[in-house]
Design an enzyme around this catalytic site. Structure first.
Site, PDB file in Angstrom:
ATOM      1  CD  GLU A  55      51.345  56.055  62.570  1.00  0.00           C
ATOM      2  OE1 GLU A  55      50.983  55.011  63.243  1.00  0.00           O
ATOM      3  OE2 GLU A  55      51.793  56.035  61.996  1.00  0.00           O
ATOM      4  CB  ALA A 157      33.627  46.499  29.311  1.00  0.00           C
ATOM      5  NE  ARG A 187      44.378  50.142  33.171  1.00  0.00           N
ATOM      6  CZ  ARG A 187      44.482  49.944  31.890  1.00  0.00           C
ATOM      7  NH1 ARG A 187      45.052  51.233  30.988  1.00  0.00           N
ATOM      8  NH2 ARG A 187      43.205  49.102  30.740  1.00  0.00           N
ATOM      9  CG  LEU A 207      47.362  46.282  30.063  1.00  0.00           C
ATOM     10  CD1 LEU A 207      48.030  44.777  30.156  1.00  0.00           C
ATOM     11  CD2 LEU A 207      45.566  46.359  29.919  1.00  0.00           C
ATOM     12  CD  GLU A 290      42.176  46.815  33.544  1.00  0.00           C
ATOM     13  OE1 GLU A 290      41.937  46.831  32.517  1.00  0.00           O
ATOM     14  OE2 GLU A 290      43.606  47.778  34.241  1.00  0.00           O
ATOM     15  N   GLY A 292      41.789  38.776  29.725  1.00  0.00           N
ATOM     16  CA  GLY A 292      40.157  39.018  28.537  1.00  0.00           C
ATOM     17  C   GLY A 292      38.939  38.006  29.684  1.00  0.00           C
ATOM     18  N   PRO A 293      38.728  36.725  28.927  1.00  0.00           N
ATOM     19  CG  PRO A 293      36.562  37.470  26.786  1.00  0.00           C
ATOM     20  CD  PRO A 293      37.583  37.316  27.722  1.00  0.00           C
ATOM     21  NE  ARG A 294      41.666  30.627  26.669  1.00  0.00           N
ATOM     22  CZ  ARG A 294      42.189  30.598  25.996  1.00  0.00           C
ATOM     23  NH1 ARG A 294      43.574  30.520  25.795  1.00  0.00           N
ATOM     24  NH2 ARG A 294      41.621  30.167  24.710  1.00  0.00           N
ATOM     25  CB  THR A 297      36.484  31.794  33.032  1.00  0.00           C
ATOM     26  OG1 THR A 297      36.362  32.893  32.461  1.00  0.00           O
ATOM     27  CG2 THR A 297      36.361  30.421  33.354  1.00  0.00           C
TER      28      THR A 297
END
Length: 356
Positions: A55, A157, A187, A207, A290, A292-294, A297
């Site tokens: 503004e 991914a 990112r 990263l 990002e 990992g899987p653990r 989860t």
């Protein structure tokens, strides 16, 4: 009274705001337009925290022409002193006759106060023009304020059969360069990027934002309860970007990390709730997880997510690592998300989901 032309000017204000998406944290992304007698006389957007608000920028450009004009702004003007003075004071001083606001401030202590102050000063105020678009633009800010934690994007991914990595943990590269470019745009929009220490050990990632232009790098956060991160890891190069290691250990290695310029946060209660509370205190507004899987989860299992972005490559891996046990024993218990957008990226697909 709201007219069709009001929507057109507000859409312009929203497009100005989008130019700075990801750069204003912990502030919202805001755009503003000043219109007098059917002509645009001022444009503005909030560049970054500490800089003038949208503004003020638009009013400065309008100058004397702001008297008797209409101001369009994508978020309710502030009434408090923060890093900058209140915008409502500047609006009142400028002689603006009418203010059109897309959406109110999400802070329950502030919501409606800006509108009230302007109306008390004799300014006509309309609220709710392009409100849905404005709220979506600042969904990270709204979550940050109302939930007292960062807005959380889970990104991964996967192959066509749902694998995020091989059994050995290898995941470079499941998707194409086109997909990786989009991942770097995501990112750039985040305040911080978070991974578990296993990802650092297996992939040794930077990263950082590399494949697209950027004015800043996200803070890199490593969840490392036992301080297993290798001292040679690329992510520990703090000349590239700031790095935070969150752990429950306090030992000689923690001191070595500090010597490298890494911020080490030692949490005795090492759980996601405490971690997210600490990140809110550090003004991490938008957190992108990002892997990992653990790690993914654990965020899914505890329900800490607002958006999921999945890149899918036309590859089949067979056995491999995927999202782990969420404690779900029937289809009815499945986590349900809402599809928002699907894009083709060469041979890959990217799907954006929101939680219900």
């Amino acid at each position: 009274m709201i007219r069709e032309i009001d929507k057109n000017y507000m859409k312009l204000a929203l497009s100005l705001a989008k130019k700075r998406k990801g750069y204003t944290h912990p502030n919202p992304t805001v755009g503003a337009v000043v219109v007098k007698e059917g002509k645009i006389v001022g444009l503005g957007y909030h560049e970054k925290a500490g800089k003038p608000h949208a503004e003020v920028m638009a009013l400065g450009q309008a100058g004397e022409k702001a008297k008797g004009a209409t101001l369009y702004v994508t978020l309710e003007p502030c009434t408090h002193f923060g890093r900058t003075p209140p915008c409502t004071d500047a609006i009142i001083r400028s002689g603006i006759k009418r203010v059109v606001v897309a959406t109110l401030d999400p802070n329950p202590l502030m919501s409606g106060k800006g509108v009230e102050k302007l109306r008390n000063a004799g300014i006509e105020v309309d609220v709710g023009v392009c409100e849905e678009e404005a709220r979506e633009l600042n969904e990270d800010f709204f979550t940050y304020i109302t939930q007292e934690r960062p807005y959380i994007t889970l990104k991964w991914a996967q192959t066509l059969d749902g694998k995020l990595a091989t059994l050995t943990g290898s995941s470079k590269w499941i998707t194409s360069k086109e997909s990786r470019k989009v991942a770097h745009i995501l990112r750039r929009e985040a305040t911080a990027v978070l991974v578990g220490v296993n990802t650092v050990i297996k992939d040794d990632p930077h990263l950082t934002v590399r494949f697209v232009p950027t004015e800043k790098q996200p803070v890199r956060i490593i969840l490392d309860p036992e301080l297993e991160v290798p001292l040679s890891a690329k992510v520990l190069n703090t000349e590239e970007a700031p790095t935070i290691v969150i752990t429950k250990k306090e030992n000689e290695k923690a001191e070595k990390l500090k010597e490298k310029g890494v911020q080490v946060l030692i949490l005795k209660g090492f759980n996601l709730k405490n971690i997210l509370k600490k990140l809110k205190e550090l003004e991490i507004m938008h957190l992108m997880v990002e892997g990992g899987p653990r790690t993914l989860t654990s965020f899914l299992k505890e329900g800490f997510f607002d958006r999921i972005v999945v890149f899918i490559a036309p590859k089949i891996m067979g056995e491999g690592l995927s999202i782990g046990d969420l404690g779900i024993r029937s289809i009815e218990e499945s986590l349900k998300v809402r599809k928002k957008k699907v894009e083709n990226l060469g041979e890959d697909l990217v799907i954006f989901f929101k939680r219900y």
